[in-house]
Design a protein around this motif. Structure first.
Motif, PDB file in Angstrom:
ATOM      1  N   ALA A 338       0.825  -1.200   0.000  1.00  0.00           N
ATOM      2  CA  ALA A 338       0.000   0.000   0.000  1.00  0.00           C
ATOM      3  C   ALA A 338       0.860   1.251   0.000  1.00  0.00           C
ATOM      4  N   ASN A 342       0.679   4.090  -2.624  1.00  0.00           N
ATOM      5  CA  ASN A 342       0.378   5.425  -2.147  1.00  0.00           C
ATOM      6  C   ASN A 342       1.238   6.486  -2.814  1.00  0.00           C
ATOM      7  N   VAL A 383      -6.677   1.612  -0.922  1.00  0.00           N
ATOM      8  CA  VAL A 383      -5.377   1.585  -0.249  1.00  0.00           C
ATOM      9  C   VAL A 383      -5.552   2.004   1.207  1.00  0.00           C
ATOM     10  N   LYS A 384      -6.430   2.958   1.429  1.00  0.00           N
ATOM     11  CA  LYS A 384      -6.700   3.419   2.800  1.00  0.00           C
ATOM     12  C   LYS A 384      -7.240   2.278   3.653  1.00  0.00           C
ATOM     13  N   ILE A 386      -6.738  -0.845   3.179  1.00  0.00           N
ATOM     14  CA  ILE A 386      -5.652  -1.792   3.477  1.00  0.00           C
ATOM     15  C   ILE A 386      -4.787  -1.221   4.595  1.00  0.00           C
ATOM     16  N   LEU A 387      -4.543   0.076   4.482  1.00  0.00           N
ATOM     17  CA  LEU A 387      -3.714   0.707   5.513  1.00  0.00           C
ATOM     18  C   LEU A 387      -4.429   0.695   6.862  1.00  0.00           C
TER      19      LEU A 387
END
Ligand SMILES: Nc1ncnc2c1ncn2[C@@H]1O[C@H](COP(=O)(O)OP(=O)(O)OP(=O)(O)O)[C@@H](O)[C@H]1O
Ligand SMILES: [Mg+2]
Length: 697
Positions: A338, A342, A383-384, A386-387
Motif C-alpha cells: 500500500a 500510495n 489503499v486506505k 488496506i492501511l
C-alpha cells in the motif's frame, strides 16, 4: 349264593342217619365233601388230616360220646364249628355242652334246619377267625406303637442331653471369646449374651429364660441396624453391618456385627446367632484415611480441572496469537504494498489536480482527467482500507460517546437494508465514551451490519447491542491482545447462514471472501479488525452454521472530551514559508505546486542533509517544515529533531505512508506536531499546516 366246597366231618355210628344228614345238606346246604367216622380214633385223625370246616356229631355213640368228641375237637381244632345232630337232649345238658364250646344243636327229627345251621356256624367261625386275626394285628400294632414310643422317649432324652451339653459347650466357648456373642429371639430381643458382652454393656446376667430389654445400638445407627435385620428376616440370609454399641460408661464404640438365622423345618426363623467385633480403632482410622483420601482426591480433581482449563485456555490463546501474528504479517505485507501504491497514487492525484487547474473548462482532456482523478481517489480509498487494516492509517481520534453514533448508523442501516430483516438496537452501555474516530467507528458498525445482512438473503433478525464490559486481571479475556480493564462492547448478531470453523478462522484476513466476485472484496472485516486493534481493542466471533453469528467489538473505555467542536471542511490558504523535504520527485513536485497555489512560499528539497544545512544557515527563514519519514541518509524524525535542536518550537509535520517504524510517542516527545498519512490531499495538508501555525506560541 354259592359257597366254596366245604369239608364236613360227620361223627355218626348209624349209617342211615349219616346218609339222612348228607341228603338233607345236599338238599339245601352248601356244596360240600364229607367224611363220616364213628369212633374216637378215626375222629381224631380226621380232624388232623381231613381239616374239616365243620363237625357234625351225634351225641350218643357206642364207646365214644358227643361230649368227649367235643373235647377232642376243641383240643385239636378249637375254631372249627361243632354242631350236635342228635335225638332229644335235655336242656341242661345242652347248656352245658354249649358252655363247653358246641356251636349249635340240630335235632334229628328236625334235620331241615341243618343246612342253615351249618352255614351260620361256618359264617360265625369265619367271623371269629377274622376277628381273631384283627385282634392279633391290633395287638401287634399296639406292641409296635409302645416300642416306637419307648424309642422316641429314649431319643428325646438323648437329644435333650446332647443339646444341653452343646449349649454348655457353646456358652463355654462364647465366654472365652473377646467378641460380644449373643443370641436373639425371632423378634430380635436378645436372650443370651456372653460374659464379655455383659461386662462391655455393663448389665447382669438375667434369670434363666428371661431376656433383656436393652437397646445398646447408637440412635444414629438404629435405623440401619433395624433395616438390615428386617431384610435378613425376609431373605433368611446372614447379615453383617457396622454400627456403634454403647459401653457400660455410655461411650460408643464401632462394632462389626455378623448374624445368622436358624430356622425350623418349616422355614420359620427360631433364633438369631450373632457376634460383634470391636473395630473402633480400624474404623476411626479408616474414616480419617477416607477423609484424607477424599480431600486429596478433590484437591487432585481441582488441580486436574485447573490444568485442563489452563491447557484449553493456553491452546485458545496460542491459536489466537498465531492468528494475530498471521494478521500482523499480512498487515506488514499489505502495508508495504500500500505504501508503494500510495506514492504512485500521490503522484497521480497531485499531477491530475495540477493538470485540471491548467486544462481549460472546454478542453475534452478535462473529462479524462476527471476520470483519472475519480479512479485514483477510489484506488486511494482501497489503499486506505488496506492501511486501516495494517494499522498504518492515522486518523484523528477523539473521545466520543458511541451511543448516538451507533443510533444514527442504525437508523441509516434500517433505511437501507431490506425490510425482510428485522432490526433491533439494544443500547445499554452506561459509560459509552471511547477514544475513536467517528467515521472509522461508523465504518466498523456498517461493515459488521452489512455482513450480517448479506448472511440473511431470505431475511432474519439483526441485533446491534451496546453494553459495558469489565475484565479483572484474573478474568479470561476474549482476545489475548486485550488488557484487563473497562470496555464498551458493540455486538452485531444475526440469524443468518453462520460460518464453519475454517471460514471463521480466516474472516479477518484481507481479501478473504466467500462472496462472488463483484459482491465482496474481502476487506470489510479486515478494516474492522485494523480499526479495533489500532484502538487497543479486541474482537471476537461466535458462529453456528445455519443458526447465525455474533461479532463483538470491545473498545477501551475513554474519558469525557473537553468538547472542542469540529470545524467546517474548507481548504485553508496561507502565506508562510514552508521547507518541504521528500526524496520522491513526483511527490515533491506535486506538493510544491499545491502549496504554492495555496499562497505559501515553498522550498522543496530531496536531501534531508541539504535541508539541514539550509536551515542551519538561516533558522528563521522557514515558518514550518514538512518532511517525509523514510529517506536515504537520514529519516524525517532524525531531521526534525536536529531542526528542533537548532530552533525549538519550530512547527514540524511528518508525513509518511510507512509509519510502522515511527514511534508516535517518541516523535511527539521530540516536538513533532503533526503526522500525516500519504497520499496527502490538499485539504488534509492545508488543515495540518494551519493547525501547527495557528497554535504557534
Ligand atoms: N455475519 C456473517 N455471517 C456469515 N459469514 C460472514 C459474516 N460476516 C463475515 N462473514 C464471512 O466472512 C467473509 C469476509 O467478510 P468481509 O466483510 O471481510 O468480506 P466480504 O463481506 O466478503 O467483502 P467486503 O466486505 O469487502 O465487501 C465473508 O465473505 C463471509 O464469508
Ligand atoms: Mg463485508
Amino acid at each position: 349264593m354259592t359257597y366254596p366246597k366245604i369239608r364236613i366231618l360227620i361223627l355218626e355210628d348209624v349209617p342211615a342217619d349219616a346218609e339222612l344228614i348228607e341228603r338233607e345238606l345236599r338238599s339245601g346246604g352248601p356244596d360240600f365233601s364229607s367224611l363220616c367216622v364213628d369212633d374216637e380214633g378215626s375222629f381224631t385223625c380226621a380232624i388232623k388230616e381231613f381239616h374239616p370246616d365243620v363237625i357234625l356229631s351225634d351225641y350218643s355213640l357206642p364207646g365214644f360220646d358227643g361230649a368227649s368228641a367235643l373235647a377232642v375237637a376243641r383240643t385239636h381244632a378249637p375254631d372249627i364249628p361243632f354242631i350236635f345232630v342228635t335225638g332229644a337232649l335235655g336242656e341242661e345238658r345242652a347248656v352245658e355242652l354249649l358252655k363247653s364250646g358246641a356251636n349249635d344243636f340240630v335235632l334229628k327229627d328236625k334235620l331241615v334246619r341243618l343246612p342253615a345251621a351249618v352255614k351260620r356256624a361256618i359264617a360265625e367261625a369265619e367271623e371269629k377267625v377274622k376277628r381273631k386275626a384283627a385282634e392279633l394285628s391290633l395287638r401287634k400294632a399296639h406292641r409296635e406303637l409302645r416300642e416306637s414310643h419307648r424309642y422316641l422317649e429314649r431319643k428325646v432324652e438323648e437329644r435333650t442331653k446332647e443339646l444341653k451339653e452343646s449349649e454348655q459347650r457353646f456358652h463355654l466357648i462364647a465366654d472365652t471369646m473377646p467378641n460380644l456373642v449373643w443370641t436373639a429371639r425371632p423378634n430380635g430381643t436378645i436372650d443370651y449374651l456372653n460374659r464379655h458382652g455383659l461386662e462391655y454393656i455393663g448389665i447382669p446376667e438375667p434369670e434363666s429364660g428371661q431376656s433383656w430389654h436393652i437397646k445398646p445400638v447408637h440412635p444414629d445407627d438404629w435405623k440401619t441396624t433395624v433395616e438390615t435385620w428386617r431384610k435378613a428376616m425376609v431373605s433368611g440370609e446372614p447379615y453383617q453391618l457396622e454400627h456403634r454399641v454403647r459401653r457400660f460408661d455410655s461411650a460408643y464404640r464401632w462394632f462389626l456385627s455378623r448374624c445368622i438365622p436358624v430356622r425350623d423345618e418349616k422355614g420359620r426363623i427360631i433364633k438369631w446367632y450373632g457376634t460383634s467385633t470391636d473395630i473402633h480403632e480400624m474404623r476411626t482410622s479408616r474414616d480419617e484415611l477416607g477423609q484424607l483420601v477424599e480431600a486429596r482426591t478433590s484437591e487432585l480433581q481441582n488441580a486436574y480441572d485447573r490444568l485442563l482449563t489452563e491447557t484449553r485456555e493456553r491452546e485458545r490463546i496460542e491459536e489466537q496469537l498465531r492468528q494475530a501474528q498471521k494478521m500482523e504479517a499480512v498487515g506488514t505485507l499489505a502495508g508495504g504494498i500500500a505504501h508503494d501504491f500510495n506514492n504512485i497514487l500521490a503522484a497521480i492525484i497531485g499531477n491530475t489536480e495540477l493538470a485540471l487547474d491548467d486544462v481549460p473548462e472546454d478542453n475534452s482532456a478535462r473529462r479524462n482527467l476527471l476520470q483519472i482523478s475519480k479512479a485514483s481517489l477510489r484506488a486511494r480509498d482501497l489503499v486506505k482500507q488496506i492501511l486501516t487494516f495494517s494499522r498504518k492509517s492515522d486518523k484523528e481520534r477523539k473521545p466520543l460517546s458511541i451511543t448516538p453514533l451507533v443510533k444514527e448508523t442504525f437508523k441509516f442501516l434500517k433505511a437501507s437494508l431490506p425490510a425482510s430483516i428485522d432490526m433491533k438496537l439494544v443500547a445499554e452501555a452506561a459509560h459509552d465514551i471511547v477514544l475513536a474516530n467517528p467515521s472509522q467507528l461508523q465504518q466498523v458498525v456498517m461493515n459488521l451490519a452489512t455482513n450480517a445482512a448479506h448472511a440473511m438473503p431470505d431475511g432474519g433478525s439483526l441485533e446491534i447491542a451496546l453494553f459495558d464490559a469489565h475484565f479483572q486481571a484474573s478474568d479470561l479475556l476474549p482476545d489475548p491482545e486485550m488488557e484487563s480493564g473497562s470496555y464498551v462492547a458493540i455486538s452485531v448478531s444475526d440469524t443468518g447462514c453462520g460460518m464453519n470453523e475454517s471460514v471463521k478462522r480466516r474472516v479477518f484476513e484481507p481479501f478473504f471472501t466467500t462472496k462472488d466476485p463483484g459482491s465482496g472484496v474481502g476487506l470489510g472485516l479486515s478494516v474492522v479488525y485494523g480499526i479495533v486493534k489500532s484502538y487497543e481493542g479486541g474482537i471476537t466471533v461466535t458462529s453456528t452454521p445455519k443458526k447465525g453469528s455474533t461479532f463483538t467489538v470491545f473498545l477501551p473505555r475513554g474519558e469525557e472530551a473537553d468538547g472542542a467542536p469540529g470545524g467546517e471542511q474548507r481548504v485553508r490558504m496561507g502565506t508562510e514559508k514552508i521547507l518541504f523535504i521528500d526524496d520522491e520527485e513526483a511527490l515533491r513536485v506535486a506538493a510544491k505546486d499545491m502549496l504554492s497555489r495555496l499562497g505559501y512560499a515553498v522550498t522543496a528539497l530531496a536531501d534531508p542533509r541539504e535541508a539541514l544545512d539550509r536551515f542551519r544557515q538561516d533558522p528563521t527563514a522557514f515558518d514550518v517544515v514538512i518532511t517525509d519519514y523514510t529517506m536515504p541518509g537520514m529519516n524525517g524524525l532524525a531531521l526534525g529533531k536536529k531542526l528542533l535542536e537548532i530552533r525549538p518550537g519550530l512547527p514540524v509535520i511528518l508525513h509518511t505512508g510507512y509509519n510502522e517504524s515511527v514511534d508516535g510517542g517518541r516523535a511527539e516527545d521530540a516536538g513533532i506536531r503533526e503526522f500525516l498519512m500519504k497520499p496527502l490531499s490538499r485539504q488534509e495538508l492545508s488543515d495540518a499546516i494551519r493547525r501547527v501555525l495557528d497554535q504557534r506560541i
